[in-house]
Design a protein around this motif. Structure first.
Motif, PDB file in Angstrom:
ATOM      1  N   ASN A 221      13.513  -9.465  -4.886  1.00  0.00           N
ATOM      2  CA  ASN A 221      12.190  -8.846  -4.927  1.00  0.00           C
ATOM      3  C   ASN A 221      11.086  -9.896  -4.920  1.00  0.00           C
ATOM      4  OD1 ASN A 221      12.902  -6.134  -4.906  1.00  0.00           O
ATOM      5  ND2 ASN A 221      13.121  -6.031  -7.124  1.00  0.00           N
ATOM      6  N   LEU A 222      11.335 -11.025  -5.580  1.00  0.00           N
ATOM      7  CA  LEU A 222      10.361 -12.113  -5.592  1.00  0.00           C
ATOM      8  C   LEU A 222      10.092 -12.594  -4.166  1.00  0.00           C
ATOM      9  CD1 LEU A 222       8.883 -13.766  -7.886  1.00  0.00           C
ATOM     10  CD2 LEU A 222      10.582 -15.540  -7.463  1.00  0.00           C
ATOM     11  N   PHE A 223      11.150 -12.738  -3.384  1.00  0.00           N
ATOM     12  CA  PHE A 223      11.000 -13.121  -1.978  1.00  0.00           C
ATOM     13  C   PHE A 223      10.189 -12.063  -1.222  1.00  0.00           C
ATOM     14  CE2 PHE A 223      15.374 -15.420  -2.200  1.00  0.00           C
ATOM     15  CZ  PHE A 223      14.779 -16.518  -2.788  1.00  0.00           C
ATOM     16  N   LEU A 224      10.613 -10.812  -1.369  1.00  0.00           N
ATOM     17  CA  LEU A 224       9.996  -9.723  -0.606  1.00  0.00           C
ATOM     18  C   LEU A 224       8.518  -9.573  -0.940  1.00  0.00           C
ATOM     19  CD1 LEU A 224      10.143  -7.228   1.241  1.00  0.00           C
ATOM     20  CD2 LEU A 224      10.959  -5.912  -0.729  1.00  0.00           C
ATOM     21  N   TYR A 225       8.185  -9.580  -2.232  1.00  0.00           N
ATOM     22  CA  TYR A 225       6.806  -9.305  -2.619  1.00  0.00           C
ATOM     23  C   TYR A 225       5.902 -10.517  -2.427  1.00  0.00           C
ATOM     24  CZ  TYR A 225       8.968  -5.131  -4.501  1.00  0.00           C
ATOM     25  OH  TYR A 225       9.677  -3.948  -4.627  1.00  0.00           O
ATOM     26  N   THR A 226       6.478 -11.721  -2.373  1.00  0.00           N
ATOM     27  CA  THR A 226       5.667 -12.886  -2.012  1.00  0.00           C
ATOM     28  C   THR A 226       5.131 -12.722  -0.595  1.00  0.00           C
ATOM     29  OG1 THR A 226       6.874 -14.385  -3.483  1.00  0.00           O
ATOM     30  CG2 THR A 226       5.659 -15.383  -1.661  1.00  0.00           C
ATOM     31  N   PHE A 227       6.022 -12.361   0.322  1.00  0.00           N
ATOM     32  CA  PHE A 227       5.572 -12.106   1.689  1.00  0.00           C
ATOM     33  C   PHE A 227       4.640 -10.904   1.734  1.00  0.00           C
ATOM     34  CE2 PHE A 227       9.636 -14.376   2.746  1.00  0.00           C
ATOM     35  CZ  PHE A 227       9.053 -15.425   3.438  1.00  0.00           C
ATOM     36  N   GLY A 228       4.924  -9.883   0.916  1.00  0.00           N
ATOM     37  CA  GLY A 228       4.071  -8.700   0.888  1.00  0.00           C
ATOM     38  C   GLY A 228       2.656  -9.016   0.440  1.00  0.00           C
ATOM     39  N   VAL A 229       2.528  -9.863  -0.590  1.00  0.00           N
ATOM     40  CA  VAL A 229       1.204 -10.259  -1.076  1.00  0.00           C
ATOM     41  C   VAL A 229       0.458 -11.050  -0.006  1.00  0.00           C
ATOM     42  CG1 VAL A 229       0.005 -11.758  -2.713  1.00  0.00           C
ATOM     43  CG2 VAL A 229       1.769 -10.195  -3.530  1.00  0.00           C
ATOM     44  N   LEU A 230       1.144 -12.004   0.628  1.00  0.00           N
ATOM     45  CA  LEU A 230       0.488 -12.813   1.664  1.00  0.00           C
ATOM     46  C   LEU A 230       0.024 -11.943   2.830  1.00  0.00           C
ATOM     47  CD1 LEU A 230       2.893 -15.911   1.726  1.00  0.00           C
ATOM     48  CD2 LEU A 230       0.598 -15.762   0.729  1.00  0.00           C
ATOM     49  N   LEU A 231       0.878 -11.021   3.257  1.00  0.00           N
ATOM     50  CA  LEU A 231       0.525 -10.144   4.374  1.00  0.00           C
ATOM     51  C   LEU A 231      -0.663  -9.256   4.026  1.00  0.00           C
ATOM     52  CD1 LEU A 231       1.159  -8.886   7.172  1.00  0.00           C
ATOM     53  CD2 LEU A 231       2.736  -7.336   6.002  1.00  0.00           C
ATOM     54  N   ASN A 232      -0.610  -8.619   2.862  1.00  0.00           N
ATOM     55  CA  ASN A 232      -1.687  -7.702   2.496  1.00  0.00           C
ATOM     56  C   ASN A 232      -2.970  -8.436   2.122  1.00  0.00           C
ATOM     57  OD1 ASN A 232      -0.687  -4.743   2.404  1.00  0.00           O
ATOM     58  ND2 ASN A 232       1.009  -5.918   1.524  1.00  0.00           N
ATOM     59  N   LEU A 233      -2.856  -9.683   1.660  1.00  0.00           N
ATOM     60  CA  LEU A 233      -4.046 -10.487   1.415  1.00  0.00           C
ATOM     61  C   LEU A 233      -4.764 -10.767   2.730  1.00  0.00           C
ATOM     62  CD1 LEU A 233      -5.735 -12.040  -0.651  1.00  0.00           C
ATOM     63  CD2 LEU A 233      -4.259 -14.031  -0.267  1.00  0.00           C
ATOM     64  N   GLY A 234      -3.984 -11.076   3.776  1.00  0.00           N
ATOM     65  CA  GLY A 234      -4.576 -11.301   5.091  1.00  0.00           C
ATOM     66  C   GLY A 234      -5.219 -10.041   5.642  1.00  0.00           C
ATOM     67  N   LEU A 235      -4.538  -8.890   5.469  1.00  0.00           N
ATOM     68  CA  LEU A 235      -5.088  -7.632   5.961  1.00  0.00           C
ATOM     69  C   LEU A 235      -6.356  -7.249   5.204  1.00  0.00           C
ATOM     70  CD1 LEU A 235      -1.786  -5.546   6.342  1.00  0.00           C
ATOM     71  CD2 LEU A 235      -3.208  -6.466   8.185  1.00  0.00           C
ATOM     72  N   HIS A 236      -6.368  -7.515   3.903  1.00  0.00           N
ATOM     73  CA  HIS A 236      -7.552  -7.191   3.092  1.00  0.00           C
ATOM     74  C   HIS A 236      -8.725  -8.079   3.497  1.00  0.00           C
ATOM     75  CE1 HIS A 236      -9.824  -5.848  -0.434  1.00  0.00           C
ATOM     76  NE2 HIS A 236     -10.133  -7.123  -0.643  1.00  0.00           N
ATOM     77  N   ALA A 237      -8.452  -9.375   3.675  1.00  0.00           N
ATOM     78  CA  ALA A 237      -9.524 -10.301   4.042  1.00  0.00           C
ATOM     79  C   ALA A 237     -10.051 -10.020   5.444  1.00  0.00           C
ATOM     80  CB  ALA A 237      -9.016 -11.749   3.950  1.00  0.00           C
ATOM     81  N   GLY A 238      -9.165  -9.580   6.330  1.00  0.00           N
ATOM     82  CA  GLY A 238      -9.579  -9.312   7.703  1.00  0.00           C
ATOM     83  C   GLY A 238     -10.095  -7.912   7.922  1.00  0.00           C
ATOM     84  N   GLY A 239     -10.236  -7.147   6.847  1.00  0.00           N
ATOM     85  CA  GLY A 239     -10.668  -5.758   6.977  1.00  0.00           C
ATOM     86  C   GLY A 239     -12.160  -5.573   7.116  1.00  0.00           C
ATOM     87  N   GLY A 240     -12.925  -6.670   7.157  1.00  0.00           N
ATOM     88  CA  GLY A 240     -14.365  -6.558   7.304  1.00  0.00           C
ATOM     89  C   GLY A 240     -15.054  -6.338   5.976  1.00  0.00           C
ATOM     90  N   PRO A 241     -16.367  -6.206   6.011  1.00  0.00           N
ATOM     91  CA  PRO A 241     -17.125  -6.021   4.762  1.00  0.00           C
ATOM     92  C   PRO A 241     -16.788  -4.693   4.091  1.00  0.00           C
ATOM     93  CG  PRO A 241     -18.530  -5.662   6.693  1.00  0.00           C
ATOM     94  CD  PRO A 241     -17.222  -6.190   7.201  1.00  0.00           C
ATOM     95  N   GLY A 242     -16.873  -4.708   2.788  1.00  0.00           N
ATOM     96  CA  GLY A 242     -16.564  -3.502   2.021  1.00  0.00           C
ATOM     97  C   GLY A 242     -16.624  -3.828   0.543  1.00  0.00           C
ATOM     98  N   PRO A 243     -16.247  -2.875  -0.309  1.00  0.00           N
ATOM     99  CA  PRO A 243     -16.242  -3.135  -1.752  1.00  0.00           C
ATOM    100  C   PRO A 243     -15.342  -4.315  -2.107  1.00  0.00           C
ATOM    101  CG  PRO A 243     -15.924  -0.789  -1.279  1.00  0.00           C
ATOM    102  CD  PRO A 243     -15.816  -1.513   0.027  1.00  0.00           C
ATOM    103  N   GLY A 244     -15.654  -4.982  -3.237  1.00  0.00           N
ATOM    104  CA  GLY A 244     -14.844  -6.092  -3.692  1.00  0.00           C
ATOM    105  C   GLY A 244     -13.459  -5.630  -4.126  1.00  0.00           C
ATOM    106  N   LEU A 245     -12.612  -6.603  -4.483  1.00  0.00           N
ATOM    107  CA  LEU A 245     -11.214  -6.306  -4.789  1.00  0.00           C
ATOM    108  C   LEU A 245     -11.079  -5.277  -5.901  1.00  0.00           C
ATOM    109  CD1 LEU A 245      -8.254  -7.018  -4.199  1.00  0.00           C
ATOM    110  CD2 LEU A 245      -8.408  -8.789  -5.969  1.00  0.00           C
ATOM    111  N   LEU A 246     -11.867  -5.410  -6.962  1.00  0.00           N
ATOM    112  CA  LEU A 246     -11.767  -4.503  -8.104  1.00  0.00           C
ATOM    113  C   LEU A 246     -12.927  -3.520  -8.179  1.00  0.00           C
ATOM    114  CD1 LEU A 246     -10.547  -6.988 -10.880  1.00  0.00           C
ATOM    115  CD2 LEU A 246      -9.179  -5.341  -9.587  1.00  0.00           C
ATOM    116  N   GLU A 247     -13.800  -3.553  -7.200  1.00  0.00           N
ATOM    117  CA  GLU A 247     -14.972  -2.676  -7.236  1.00  0.00           C
ATOM    118  C   GLU A 247     -14.559  -1.213  -7.073  1.00  0.00           C
ATOM    119  OE1 GLU A 247     -19.222  -2.108  -4.845  1.00  0.00           O
ATOM    120  OE2 GLU A 247     -18.025  -3.929  -4.568  1.00  0.00           O
ATOM    121  N   GLY A 248     -15.087  -0.362  -7.932  1.00  0.00           N
ATOM    122  CA  GLY A 248     -14.794   1.060  -7.859  1.00  0.00           C
ATOM    123  C   GLY A 248     -13.521   1.470  -8.586  1.00  0.00           C
TER     124      GLY A 248
END
Length: 324
Positions: A221-248
């Motif tokens: 799971n450590l292997f799987l979720y490390t890649f999952g965090v990196l992938l979703n971090l890239g998708l979140h950063a590339g998602g354009g302007p919007g609320p902050g990570l914890l906003e709302g």
């Protein structure tokens, strides 16, 4: 049927009792997801970015896995595992990421009711890959059980719940937004088939990895979720302007993240010690929990379609796991 075959064991032994409890908890968490999301709505919409919730869920799972290894809940391998064993989990994370994002993208090409009904085809795609990749043969009885699961999901999606003040068919969220004709474009149908194939492949591929590698589940799971965090971090950063990570975020939103993280860890145990088919039954049974919680918390009405879907799910469980 044994635990390894994905069966629902009896309560004769502690391990079997723990397995049954784990399946029940996972079913409850799956079922609570939609009602909890509904409680997060502010003025009819979710106040935080969906990508933030996905990223925080993956990060929570990663931290929980690391913690379980550090405190010794799961033993670290005596020999340091070659880190090349982590590489195959990159494909697993990519498949899950593609599946999760296709769900959002599909809404542009079809109405919610059509999506809810047709997305049940992923039950068939999962069974197909399960047979092809894991060399398991399903009996005619088991195949019929999976067909009943698909029918139950379609029946529930077509009108298992209803807003008392709205007589429109389909999911309450869709009905509340006003009448929307049933429609699907040719591209939407193609993307839906692709989504169902990717969803089934991601589940079976992950199961295959976890069973072939002689590593602790927490490390996998450590292997799987490390890649999952990196992938979703890239998708979140590339998602354009919007609320902050914890906003709302609210207490309900935090509960959504925590419950989904814990459920992800439970599902990984199902994949390693059970099967992808067991996961399908957990997800299908969770529809009953979703409906009951929605009726209790959101004042929605259970319809005849819900009771028919519940009956079909019960028959499917009996056919698949009952005595031959």
């Amino acid at each position: 049927m044994s635990v390894e075959d994905g069966g629902v064991p009896g309560l004769g032994h502690p391990r079997q009792a723990r397995w049954t409890l784990m399946l029940l908890l996972s079913t409850a968490m799956y079922g609570a997801h939609a009602p909890l999301l509904a409680l997060c709505h502010v003025d009819g919409r979710v106040s935080f970015r969906p990508s933030s919730a996905v990223l925080l869920t993956e990060l929570t799972k990663l931290l929980l896995c690391a913690f379980s290894l550090l405190v010794g809940w799961q033993a670290w391998p005596q020999q340091t595992p070659p880190w090349r064993q982590a590489a195959p989990f990159a494909l697993s994370a990519l498949l899950y990421g593609a599946s999760n994002n296709l769900v959002i993208y599909l809404q542009r090409y079809m109405d919610p009711s059509t999506y809810q009904v047709l997305s049940n085809l992923k039950i068939g795609s999962t069974a197909l890959f399960y047979c092809l990749c894991l060399r398991h043969r399903l009996s005619a009885r088991q195949g019929l059980a999976l067909l009943l699961l698909m029918a139950a999901g379609a029946c529930y999606a077509a009108g298992g719940l209803q807003d008392p003040g709205n007589t429109l068919p389909g999911p309450p969220s869709a009905a509340a937004a006003g009448p929307m004709p049933l429609h699907i474009s040719p591209l939407g149908l193609l993307l839906l088939i692709l989504y169902c194939l990717i969803s089934g492949l991601s589940s079976v591929y992950t199961e295959l990895l976890m069973k072939r590698q002689r590593l602790p589940l927490a490390l996998q799971n450590l292997f799987l979720y490390t890649f999952g965090v990196l992938l979703n971090l890239g998708l979140h950063a590339g998602g354009g302007p919007g609320p902050g990570l914890l906003e709302g975020f609210s207490g309900w939103a935090a509960l959504v993240v925590l419950s989904q993280a814990l459920n992800g860890l439970l599902m990984s145990a199902v994949m390693k010690h059970g099967s992808s088919i067991t996961r399908l039954f957990v997800v299908s049974c969770s529809l009953v929990v979703t409906a009951v919680l929605s009726a209790a918390l959101l004042q929605l009405q259970l319809t005849a379609a819900f009771f028919l879907a519940t009956l079909l799910i019960g028959l499917a469980v009996r056919l698949y796991y009952g005595s031959r």
